[in-house]
Each structure stands twice: as C-alpha cells, then as structure tokens.
Design an enzyme around this catalytic site. Sequence first.
Site, short mmCIF file in Angstrom:
data_model
loop_
_atom_site.label_atom_id
_atom_site.label_comp_id
_atom_site.label_asym_id
_atom_site.label_seq_id
_atom_site.Cartn_x
_atom_site.Cartn_y
_atom_site.Cartn_z
N ASN A 18 0.81 -1.23 0.00
CA ASN A 18 0.00 0.00 0.00
C ASN A 18 0.84 1.28 0.00
O ASN A 18 0.41 2.29 -0.56
CB ASN A 18 -0.92 -0.03 1.23
CG ASN A 18 -1.47 1.33 1.58
OD1 ASN A 18 -2.39 1.84 0.95
ND2 ASN A 18 -0.85 1.97 2.58
N TYR A 29 4.20 9.19 -11.37
CA TYR A 29 3.18 8.43 -10.62
C TYR A 29 2.37 7.52 -11.55
O TYR A 29 2.20 6.34 -11.28
CB TYR A 29 2.28 9.42 -9.89
CG TYR A 29 1.25 8.79 -8.97
CD1 TYR A 29 1.65 8.10 -7.83
CD2 TYR A 29 -0.12 8.89 -9.24
CE1 TYR A 29 0.70 7.53 -6.98
CE2 TYR A 29 -1.06 8.32 -8.40
CZ TYR A 29 -0.65 7.65 -7.27
OH TYR A 29 -1.57 7.08 -6.42
N LYS A 87 2.38 3.30 -11.37
CA LYS A 87 1.16 2.54 -11.10
C LYS A 87 0.77 1.67 -12.31
O LYS A 87 0.25 0.57 -12.15
CB LYS A 87 0.01 3.48 -10.71
CG LYS A 87 0.23 4.19 -9.37
CD LYS A 87 0.29 3.23 -8.18
CE LYS A 87 0.26 3.96 -6.85
NZ LYS A 87 0.35 3.06 -5.69
N THR A 112 -6.78 11.80 2.43
CA THR A 112 -5.54 11.44 3.15
C THR A 112 -4.51 12.56 2.95
O THR A 112 -4.72 13.48 2.16
CB THR A 112 -4.93 10.14 2.58
OG1 THR A 112 -4.48 10.42 1.24
CG2 THR A 112 -5.92 8.99 2.55
N1 LIG Z 1 -5.17 9.26 -1.43
C1 LIG Z 1 -5.70 9.05 -2.64
O1 LIG Z 1 -6.64 9.76 -3.08
C2 LIG Z 1 -5.20 7.91 -3.48
C3 LIG Z 1 -5.78 7.73 -4.75
C4 LIG Z 1 -5.36 6.65 -5.53
C5 LIG Z 1 -4.39 5.79 -5.05
N2 LIG Z 1 -3.83 5.99 -3.81
C6 LIG Z 1 -2.82 5.03 -3.35
O2 LIG Z 1 -3.20 4.53 -2.07
C7 LIG Z 1 -2.01 4.19 -1.32
C8 LIG Z 1 -2.08 4.84 0.05
O3 LIG Z 1 -2.15 6.25 -0.13
P1 LIG Z 1 -2.54 7.25 1.05
O4 LIG Z 1 -3.32 8.34 0.41
O5 LIG Z 1 -3.08 6.51 2.22
O6 LIG Z 1 -1.09 7.83 1.39
P2 LIG Z 1 -0.53 8.60 2.69
O7 LIG Z 1 -1.63 9.01 3.58
O8 LIG Z 1 0.41 9.62 2.16
O9 LIG Z 1 0.29 7.44 3.42
C9 LIG Z 1 1.41 6.88 2.81
C10 LIG Z 1 1.92 5.70 3.61
O10 LIG Z 1 3.11 5.21 2.96
C11 LIG Z 1 4.16 5.10 3.90
N3 LIG Z 1 5.45 5.43 3.30
C12 LIG Z 1 5.77 6.56 2.59
N4 LIG Z 1 7.08 6.54 2.28
C13 LIG Z 1 7.59 5.39 2.79
C14 LIG Z 1 8.87 4.81 2.81
N5 LIG Z 1 9.93 5.41 2.23
N6 LIG Z 1 9.04 3.63 3.44
C15 LIG Z 1 7.99 3.02 4.05
N7 LIG Z 1 6.76 3.50 4.06
C16 LIG Z 1 6.55 4.68 3.44
C17 LIG Z 1 3.83 6.13 4.99
O11 LIG Z 1 4.40 5.69 6.22
P3 LIG Z 1 5.68 6.39 6.97
O12 LIG Z 1 5.66 7.83 6.59
O13 LIG Z 1 5.43 6.10 8.41
O14 LIG Z 1 6.86 5.64 6.44
C18 LIG Z 1 2.30 6.07 5.04
O15 LIG Z 1 1.88 5.08 5.94
C19 LIG Z 1 -0.83 4.65 -2.17
O16 LIG Z 1 -0.30 3.55 -2.85
C20 LIG Z 1 -1.45 5.63 -3.15
O17 LIG Z 1 -0.72 5.71 -4.34
C21 LIG Z 1 -4.22 7.04 -3.03
#
Ligand SMILES: NC(=O)c1ccc[n+]([C@@H]2O[C@H](COP(=O)([O-])OP(=O)(O)OC[C@H]3O[C@@H](n4cnc5c(N)ncnc54)[C@H](OP(=O)(O)O)[C@@H]3O)[C@@H](O)[C@H]2O)c1
Length: 249
Positions: free
Chosen positions: A87, A152, A156, A188
Amino acid sequence: MKYAVVTGASKGLGASIAERILQEQFGLISVSRTDNITLKQLAEDNGLFYQHVSCDLTNRSETEQAFSSIAETIFSSTENEVLLVNNAGVVEPIDRAGNLDHEAIEIALQLNLAAPMFTTNLFLQKANGSKLTVVNITSGAAERPVHGWSVYCSTKAALNMFTKTVAVEQNHLGNATVIGYSPGIMDTDMQGVIRSSKEHAFQEVNKFIAYKENGMLRSTKLVADALIDLLRTDEVESGKIYSVNNLLK
Ligand SMILES: NC(=O)c1ccc[n+]([C@@H]2O[C@H](COP(=O)([O-])OP(=O)(O)OC[C@H]3O[C@@H](n4cnc5c(N)ncnc54)[C@H](OP(=O)(O)O)[C@@H]3O)[C@@H](O)[C@H]2O)c1
C-alpha cells in the site's frame, strides 16, 4: 494462523486496511518508517499478534532484510494464511517532464514499484505451500495520463502489469492470488500534497481542491471495508485490477 502484512499502515488507507484486518482476527505486521500506536493498542485489546517493522521501503537492503525476517515468522507453518498488502506510495514528483527532480523519480520508482516487486518475489519464494494473497494498491492514474503525474502514472501502470503477469504465472502453479486495488480519491495526506501543487506543475489542481471542498473524497474506512469485503468472498479473480468505484456500485 492468519497473518496480514501491510505496508504504509502508519496512516491513510493502510491504517484503515490494517484496522479492519485486525477486526477480522488476523495477526498484523505493519511496515513503514513510523509506528501506529492505535493499531498496536487495538491488537493488544483483542489478544492479536502485532509487530511493527520499521523500514524505509525505498532502501533495497532494508526491505530485503525486513521481509526475509517477516517471512520466517509468517511462513513457519504451511497451515498459515497470509495476506500481503503493498500500500505504501508517493505521488511526488508532481511536475512536467523537463522539470523533474531525479532523486524524487528514484524514490517513487523504489516505493511504488520496486518495493512491491521485492516483497511479492520474496513471499512467493518463501510461501512454502501456505495460502498467499497479494493486493497491490494502484490508482486510476495507471490508466489515464495526468498532466504533472508522469512518474506516478508510470509507476502505477507498471505495478498493474506486474500484478497481471505474476497472476498469469501463479494461475499456472495454482499457489497465490495476486490482485490490484484502485482506491479512488480519498481524504488522506497524499491529497493534501496534491492540493498544494502549483498550477503550472499540475493543471488539474483546482479540480482536486474542489473535490475536497465539495466533500467528494471518500473516507479510507469505506475504501478499506470494500477491499476486505471483497477478499472475504470466494470470488476474487487473480490478475484482476479491482476498482472501489465498481465495488461500491
Ligand atoms: N489518497 C488518494 O486519493 C489515493 C488515490 C489513488 C491511489 N492511492 C494510493 O493509495 C495508497 C495509500 O495512499 P494514502 O493516500 O493513504 O497515502 P498517505 O496518507 O500519504 O500514506 C502513505 C503511507 O506510505 C508510507 N510510506 C511513505 N514513504 C515510505 C517509505 N519510504 N518507506 C515506508 N513506508 C513509506 C507512509 O508511512 P511512513 O511515513 O510512516 O513511512 C504512510 O503510511 C498509495 O499507494 C497511493 O498511491 C491514493
């Protein structure tokens, strides 16, 4: 025993997936740079296995070490059932090609693409007959070119093709189920990063600001529940890229 390994469970979608997984009585191993105390407490309250493995998933040797050690725990018995959710992700660098920062490109490639490849590869190597399900969190951006998101979108799109290809191999062997899950737009921190972009770097920024203002971003709980509800059915099709938009119809 049932184990789930979730990357990026410290916040956002990963935290909600992890929380729901604990409600389903899975032991949880969370992998990210920072721990999530709420998950730890929830596991403790319900007498469930919990481990946080601190790991920077952009670092290959750290990732290999972390997942080799996790594999020893979760594949200790062939009776175990394992769910891996790749994730963790980043949306940066957000800018037009020509203005991209190379270090940021490298980080995105490592986190969004190479890390899920490493973790999937290692777990398939060590699964030893255990039931393994891999969920790769993708994005609608994998299928749509978005101005300013060339990195990005590319990571993906490649993750989707990795998912489909591994599924073809595993369908042949009959061992593991591998799917993609496109979570739609969610409220998020990642969306905060997107909204803070400059219009010259990301033409659609005002549309994303409006998504937030008009309450159009889904909660991570709703999106996580849709995924886990899908996984609880016997109808999961390996190699398919599922979209929350279709699951919630
Ligand atoms: N938000 C959206 O609208 C959206 C839309 C489509 C797809 N997505 C996908 O959904 C997934 C989750 O997104 P989100 O919105 O929940 O993101 P987020 O709130 O920014 O959280 C990102 C997570 O990734 C971890 N992370 C970031 N860099 C890291 C690293 N170098 N090593 C280990 N862990 C790391 C962070 O943990 P730490 O900082 O503690 O390491 C955090 O838990 C992603 O794959 C994103 O591409 C999101």
